[in-house]
Motif scaffolding. Structure first.
Motif, short mmCIF file in Angstrom:
data_model
loop_
_atom_site.label_atom_id
_atom_site.label_comp_id
_atom_site.label_asym_id
_atom_site.label_seq_id
_atom_site.Cartn_x
_atom_site.Cartn_y
_atom_site.Cartn_z
N SER A 13 -4.63 15.93 8.56
CA SER A 13 -3.42 15.46 7.89
C SER A 13 -3.38 16.04 6.48
O SER A 13 -4.25 15.74 5.66
N ASP A 38 2.76 14.26 7.42
CA ASP A 38 3.24 12.88 7.25
C ASP A 38 4.50 12.85 6.41
O ASP A 38 4.48 13.21 5.23
N MET A 40 7.30 10.41 4.81
CA MET A 40 7.52 8.99 4.45
C MET A 40 8.76 8.87 3.57
O MET A 40 9.01 9.75 2.73
N HIS A 69 4.93 13.59 11.81
CA HIS A 69 4.89 12.14 11.96
C HIS A 69 5.93 11.53 11.01
O HIS A 69 5.70 11.47 9.80
N VAL A 148 -4.42 2.53 11.28
CA VAL A 148 -4.25 1.86 9.97
C VAL A 148 -2.77 1.50 9.88
O VAL A 148 -1.97 2.01 10.66
N PRO A 150 0.58 2.28 8.38
CA PRO A 150 0.98 3.56 7.82
C PRO A 150 1.45 3.45 6.37
O PRO A 150 1.92 2.40 5.95
N GLY A 151 1.31 4.55 5.66
CA GLY A 151 1.79 4.61 4.28
C GLY A 151 0.86 5.36 3.36
O GLY A 151 1.30 6.03 2.43
N GLY A 154 -6.77 7.44 3.47
CA GLY A 154 -7.99 6.85 2.91
C GLY A 154 -8.22 5.39 3.24
O GLY A 154 -9.02 4.72 2.58
N GLY A 185 -5.53 7.48 11.34
CA GLY A 185 -5.86 6.53 10.29
C GLY A 185 -7.33 6.17 10.26
O GLY A 185 -7.85 5.58 11.20
N GLY A 186 -8.00 6.58 9.20
CA GLY A 186 -9.39 6.20 9.00
C GLY A 186 -10.38 6.83 9.98
O GLY A 186 -11.48 6.31 10.16
N ALA A 205 -7.04 13.47 11.14
CA ALA A 205 -8.08 13.20 10.13
C ALA A 205 -7.64 13.78 8.80
O ALA A 205 -7.46 14.99 8.68
N GLY A 206 -7.40 12.91 7.83
CA GLY A 206 -7.00 13.35 6.49
C GLY A 206 -8.21 13.46 5.59
O GLY A 206 -8.78 14.54 5.38
C1 DX5 Z 1 -1.05 7.23 7.20
C2 DX5 Z 1 -0.81 8.60 7.74
C3 DX5 Z 1 -2.05 9.28 8.14
C4 DX5 Z 1 -3.01 9.56 7.02
C5 DX5 Z 1 -4.41 9.67 7.58
O1 DX5 Z 1 0.16 6.62 6.98
O2 DX5 Z 1 0.02 8.52 8.87
O3 DX5 Z 1 -1.77 10.49 8.86
O4 DX5 Z 1 -2.70 10.73 6.33
O5 DX5 Z 1 -5.30 9.80 6.52
P1 DX5 Z 1 -6.82 9.30 6.66
O6 DX5 Z 1 -7.45 10.15 7.71
O7 DX5 Z 1 -7.36 9.53 5.29
O8 DX5 Z 1 -6.78 7.86 7.04
#
Ligand code: DX5
Ligand code: ZN
Length: 227
Positions: A13, A38, A40, A69, A148, A150-151, A154, A185-186, A205-206
């Motif tokens: 990501s 991503d 938003m 996304h 996670v 979203p938003g 980390g 997410g995570g 994976a960000g």
């Molecule tokens: C969260 C995004 C994810 C995010 C993942 O809203 O949709 O794609 O960038 O980042 P990590 O891997 O750091 O959780």
């Protein structure tokens, strides 16, 4: 093509990358399978990122297909803009779509009309049950289970999502569908094996990629942690 759908794919990501150095950041992840982008809007999620012009600029130098996304309200109004910008996979949240079945079908149709294969992706927030997708599976090329809320990057992986992933994988297998199952997410080397064992095959994976100085090693580490 069930075997292709089950192929493991790592999708870094770019939210966690250095936006000022985006071109070299994209080059650093050429060993990945997809580039996760991503989007938003500051309404559906409490954060703002990028829109179609930046996605189009990314597309010009991206070494791999774009997995876009959309974390935006009324995504149906913007499908064409993101397809024209270069999305290869376009994800919309079930929670943001009043007519999810129609919107997923529209993604495929718009792609076909432009002579491209654009894959439809249905995204579920952590609180949304698998059942939200039970009657739209035929319109869906990929399902994204958020691990996670979203938003933001980390955040910590929510383990309670594992049974949801298992349930969706069960439906896909039982119906003989070739839907890719993605988690976002995570994701780290510590938990990616849990998500894979539950049935996920596409891994966003960000932080665990862009937080490392050697991205090739980070991507390889994630692949190894699944095996
Ligand atoms: C969260 C995004 C994810 C995010 C993942 O809203 O949709 O794609 O960038 O980042 P990590 O891997 O750091 O959780
Ligand atoms: Zn994402």
């Amino acid at each position: 093509m069930p075997h292709r759908a089950r192929a493991i794919q790592i999708a870094p990501s770019i939210l966690a990358s250095n936006f000022v150095e985006l071109a070299s950041e994209l080059r650093s992840i050429e060993s990945a399978d997809l580039i996760h982008v991503d989007v938003m809007d500051g309404h559906f999620v409490p954060n703002l990122t990028i829109g179609p012009p930046v996605v189009a600029a990314i597309k010009k130098v991206a070494p791999k297909p774009l997995d876009v996304h959309l974390m935006i309200e009324r995504p149906e109004q913007y499908l064409e803009a993101y397809i024209d910008a270069g999305a290869d996979i376009l994800g919309v949240h079930a929670e943001a779509c009043a007519h999810l079945h129609g919107t997923l079908g529209q993604i495929r149709k718009l792609g076909r009309e432009k002579g491209r294969e654009v894959r439809s992706c249905a995204v579920l927030n952590p609180s949304t049950p698998a059942e939200a997708l039970e009657f739209v599976l035929e319109e869906t090329d990929q399902i994204l289970v958020m691990t996670v809320n979203p938003g933001f990057g980390g955040q910590s992986f929510i383990e309670a999502m594992l049974p949801k992933i298992e349930k969706l994988r069960g439906w896909i297998e039982k119906r003989g569908l070739s839907i890719a199952l993605e988690v976002d997410g995570g994701i780290t080397q510590k938990n990616i094996g849990l998500a894979a064992a539950a049935g996920a095959n596409v891994f966003v994976a960000g932080t665990s990629v862009f937080g490392e100085s050697d991205r090739k090693l980070a991507i390889e580490g994630l692949r190894r942690a699944i095996r």
